[in-house]
Scaffold this motif. Structure first.
Motif, PDB file in Angstrom:
ATOM      1  N   PHE A   5       8.918  -0.345   1.734  1.00  0.00           N
ATOM      2  CA  PHE A   5       8.507   0.475   2.876  1.00  0.00           C
ATOM      3  C   PHE A   5       6.999   0.629   2.895  1.00  0.00           C
ATOM      4  CE2 PHE A   5       7.550   4.657   4.750  1.00  0.00           C
ATOM      5  CZ  PHE A   5       8.053   4.444   6.025  1.00  0.00           C
ATOM      6  N   PHE A   6       6.419   0.853   1.720  1.00  0.00           N
ATOM      7  CA  PHE A   6       4.977   1.001   1.619  1.00  0.00           C
ATOM      8  C   PHE A   6       4.274  -0.250   2.136  1.00  0.00           C
ATOM      9  CE2 PHE A   6       0.841   1.079  -0.294  1.00  0.00           C
ATOM     10  CZ  PHE A   6       0.498   2.422  -0.261  1.00  0.00           C
ATOM     11  N   ARG A   7       4.723  -1.422   1.715  1.00  0.00           N
ATOM     12  CA  ARG A   7       4.101  -2.682   2.153  1.00  0.00           C
ATOM     13  C   ARG A   7       4.327  -2.925   3.641  1.00  0.00           C
ATOM     14  NH1 ARG A   7       1.375  -5.330  -1.366  1.00  0.00           N
ATOM     15  NH2 ARG A   7       1.901  -5.332  -3.560  1.00  0.00           N
ATOM     16  N   GLU A   8       5.455  -2.444   4.155  1.00  0.00           N
ATOM     17  CA  GLU A   8       5.718  -2.573   5.589  1.00  0.00           C
ATOM     18  C   GLU A   8       4.698  -1.765   6.391  1.00  0.00           C
ATOM     19  OE1 GLU A   8       9.128  -0.976   8.639  1.00  0.00           O
ATOM     20  OE2 GLU A   8       9.775  -1.674   6.663  1.00  0.00           O
ATOM     21  N   ILE A   9       4.425  -0.542   5.954  1.00  0.00           N
ATOM     22  CA  ILE A   9       3.466   0.312   6.644  1.00  0.00           C
ATOM     23  C   ILE A   9       2.047  -0.259   6.506  1.00  0.00           C
ATOM     24  CG2 ILE A   9       2.403   2.613   6.675  1.00  0.00           C
ATOM     25  CD1 ILE A   9       5.281   2.497   7.792  1.00  0.00           C
ATOM     26  N   PRO A  12      -0.133  -6.712   5.784  1.00  0.00           N
ATOM     27  CA  PRO A  12      -1.336  -7.521   5.522  1.00  0.00           C
ATOM     28  C   PRO A  12      -2.300  -7.579   6.700  1.00  0.00           C
ATOM     29  CG  PRO A  12       0.621  -8.644   4.738  1.00  0.00           C
ATOM     30  CD  PRO A  12       1.093  -7.419   5.495  1.00  0.00           C
ATOM     31  N   GLU A  13      -1.784  -7.442   7.930  1.00  0.00           N
ATOM     32  CA  GLU A  13      -2.664  -7.444   9.096  1.00  0.00           C
ATOM     33  C   GLU A  13      -3.529  -6.183   9.134  1.00  0.00           C
ATOM     34  OE1 GLU A  13       0.872  -7.693   9.704  1.00  0.00           O
ATOM     35  OE2 GLU A  13       0.685  -9.813   9.331  1.00  0.00           O
ATOM     36  N   PHE A  14      -3.007  -5.103   8.560  1.00  0.00           N
ATOM     37  CA  PHE A  14      -3.738  -3.839   8.574  1.00  0.00           C
ATOM     38  C   PHE A  14      -4.641  -3.751   7.348  1.00  0.00           C
ATOM     39  CE2 PHE A  14      -3.911   0.726   7.412  1.00  0.00           C
ATOM     40  CZ  PHE A  14      -4.765   1.118   8.426  1.00  0.00           C
ATOM     41  N   ILE A  15      -4.041  -3.654   6.189  1.00  0.00           N
ATOM     42  CA  ILE A  15      -4.788  -3.594   4.934  1.00  0.00           C
ATOM     43  C   ILE A  15      -3.979  -4.357   3.893  1.00  0.00           C
ATOM     44  CG2 ILE A  15      -5.646  -2.121   3.077  1.00  0.00           C
ATOM     45  CD1 ILE A  15      -5.947   0.118   5.100  1.00  0.00           C
ATOM     46  N   SER A  16      -4.577  -5.365   3.334  1.00  0.00           N
ATOM     47  CA  SER A  16      -3.920  -6.133   2.287  1.00  0.00           C
ATOM     48  C   SER A  16      -4.182  -5.456   0.945  1.00  0.00           C
ATOM     49  CB  SER A  16      -4.465  -7.561   2.280  1.00  0.00           C
ATOM     50  OG  SER A  16      -3.797  -8.313   1.296  1.00  0.00           O
ATOM     51  N   LEU A  17      -3.110  -5.091   0.250  1.00  0.00           N
ATOM     52  CA  LEU A  17      -3.225  -4.401  -1.030  1.00  0.00           C
ATOM     53  C   LEU A  17      -2.689  -5.260  -2.166  1.00  0.00           C
ATOM     54  CD1 LEU A  17      -1.903  -0.887   0.046  1.00  0.00           C
ATOM     55  CD2 LEU A  17      -4.278  -1.548  -0.314  1.00  0.00           C
ATOM     56  N   GLN A  24      -0.956   2.199  -7.920  1.00  0.00           N
ATOM     57  CA  GLN A  24      -1.805   3.384  -7.958  1.00  0.00           C
ATOM     58  C   GLN A  24      -1.325   4.424  -6.938  1.00  0.00           C
ATOM     59  OE1 GLN A  24      -5.609   1.401  -7.411  1.00  0.00           O
ATOM     60  NE2 GLN A  24      -6.192   1.872  -9.516  1.00  0.00           N
ATOM     61  N   PHE A  25      -0.932   3.977  -5.759  1.00  0.00           N
ATOM     62  CA  PHE A  25      -0.377   4.904  -4.777  1.00  0.00           C
ATOM     63  C   PHE A  25       0.917   5.531  -5.300  1.00  0.00           C
ATOM     64  CE2 PHE A  25      -2.995   2.841  -1.413  1.00  0.00           C
ATOM     65  CZ  PHE A  25      -3.483   3.987  -0.799  1.00  0.00           C
ATOM     66  N   ALA A  26       1.748   4.745  -5.957  1.00  0.00           N
ATOM     67  CA  ALA A  26       2.988   5.271  -6.530  1.00  0.00           C
ATOM     68  C   ALA A  26       2.677   6.340  -7.569  1.00  0.00           C
ATOM     69  CB  ALA A  26       3.819   4.143  -7.136  1.00  0.00           C
ATOM     70  N   ARG A  27       1.688   6.085  -8.396  1.00  0.00           N
ATOM     71  CA  ARG A  27       1.276   7.071  -9.403  1.00  0.00           C
ATOM     72  C   ARG A  27       0.701   8.322  -8.742  1.00  0.00           C
ATOM     73  NH1 ARG A  27      -0.323   7.553 -14.909  1.00  0.00           N
ATOM     74  NH2 ARG A  27      -0.609   9.790 -15.076  1.00  0.00           N
ATOM     75  N   TYR A  28      -0.074   8.137  -7.690  1.00  0.00           N
ATOM     76  CA  TYR A  28      -0.635   9.264  -6.943  1.00  0.00           C
ATOM     77  C   TYR A  28       0.511  10.133  -6.409  1.00  0.00           C
ATOM     78  CZ  TYR A  28      -4.070  11.617  -3.885  1.00  0.00           C
ATOM     79  OH  TYR A  28      -4.891  12.517  -3.272  1.00  0.00           O
ATOM     80  N   TYR A  29       1.541   9.488  -5.856  1.00  0.00           N
ATOM     81  CA  TYR A  29       2.688  10.219  -5.323  1.00  0.00           C
ATOM     82  C   TYR A  29       3.368  11.039  -6.426  1.00  0.00           C
ATOM     83  CZ  TYR A  29       7.251  11.172  -3.285  1.00  0.00           C
ATOM     84  OH  TYR A  29       8.389  11.786  -2.838  1.00  0.00           O
ATOM     85  N   ASP A  57      -2.256   7.649   7.065  1.00  0.00           N
ATOM     86  CA  ASP A  57      -3.216   8.352   7.920  1.00  0.00           C
ATOM     87  C   ASP A  57      -4.607   8.380   7.292  1.00  0.00           C
ATOM     88  OD1 ASP A  57      -1.272   8.782   9.795  1.00  0.00           O
ATOM     89  OD2 ASP A  57      -1.102  10.941   9.465  1.00  0.00           O
ATOM     90  N   SER A  58      -4.674   8.552   5.978  1.00  0.00           N
ATOM     91  CA  SER A  58      -5.972   8.553   5.295  1.00  0.00           C
ATOM     92  C   SER A  58      -6.632   7.179   5.379  1.00  0.00           C
ATOM     93  CB  SER A  58      -5.802   8.954   3.831  1.00  0.00           C
ATOM     94  OG  SER A  58      -5.370  10.286   3.724  1.00  0.00           O
ATOM     95  N   ALA A  59      -5.837   6.145   5.274  1.00  0.00           N
ATOM     96  CA  ALA A  59      -6.377   4.785   5.299  1.00  0.00           C
ATOM     97  C   ALA A  59      -6.847   4.365   6.687  1.00  0.00           C
ATOM     98  CB  ALA A  59      -5.326   3.796   4.791  1.00  0.00           C
ATOM     99  N   LEU A  60      -6.411   5.051   7.715  1.00  0.00           N
ATOM    100  CA  LEU A  60      -6.833   4.693   9.073  1.00  0.00           C
ATOM    101  C   LEU A  60      -8.350   4.746   9.237  1.00  0.00           C
ATOM    102  CD1 LEU A  60      -4.119   6.334  11.356  1.00  0.00           C
ATOM    103  CD2 LEU A  60      -4.450   3.910  10.854  1.00  0.00           C
TER     104      LEU A  60
END
Length: 83
Positions: A5-9, A12-17, A24-29, A57-60
Motif C-alpha cells: 500500500f505504501f509503494r502504491e501511494i 515511482p511516478e511521484f517519488i521513487s523510494l 525507515q517509514f515503517a520504523r517511524y510508524y 501529505d508531508s511528502a507533497l
C-alpha cells in the motif's frame, strides 16, 4: 506496515523510494505509535491513514518546489514532526 500500500501511494511516478527508505517509514510508524501512547502526538494512528495523512501529505512539499538538494528548510511547531 503494509509496504505494498505504501509503494502504491508513493508510486515511482511521484517519488521513487529505496527499500531502506520504506523501512525507515515503517520504523517511524512504529515509533509514532509508541510515543503517541505517552504524549498523544496525533489522533491519526490507523496505518493507512498515517501513510496518507501524515507521510504522503508531508511528502507533497517535494512537488511544490523545484528542489535542487542544497536548500535549507525550517519546519516549526508541527507537533509529531509532520508539516
Amino acid at each position: 506496515m503494509d509496504k505494498g500500500f505504501f509503494r502504491e501511494i508513493f508510486s515511482p511516478e511521484f517519488i521513487s523510494l529505496a527499500d531502506f527508505q520504506v523501512n525507515q517509514f515503517a520504523r517511524y510508524y512504529e515509533e509514532l505509535l509508541n510515543w503517541n501512547e505517552k504524549f498523544n502526538l496525533t489522533a491519526i494512528i490507523a496505518e493507512k491513514e498515517v501513510i496518507i495523512k501524515h507521510f504522503y501529505d508531508s511528502a507533497l512539499g517535494l512537488k511544490a518546489w523545484p528542489w535542487q538538494g542544497n536548500e535549507t528548510v525550517l519546519d516549526l511547531g508541527t507537533g509529531a514532526g509532520f508539516p
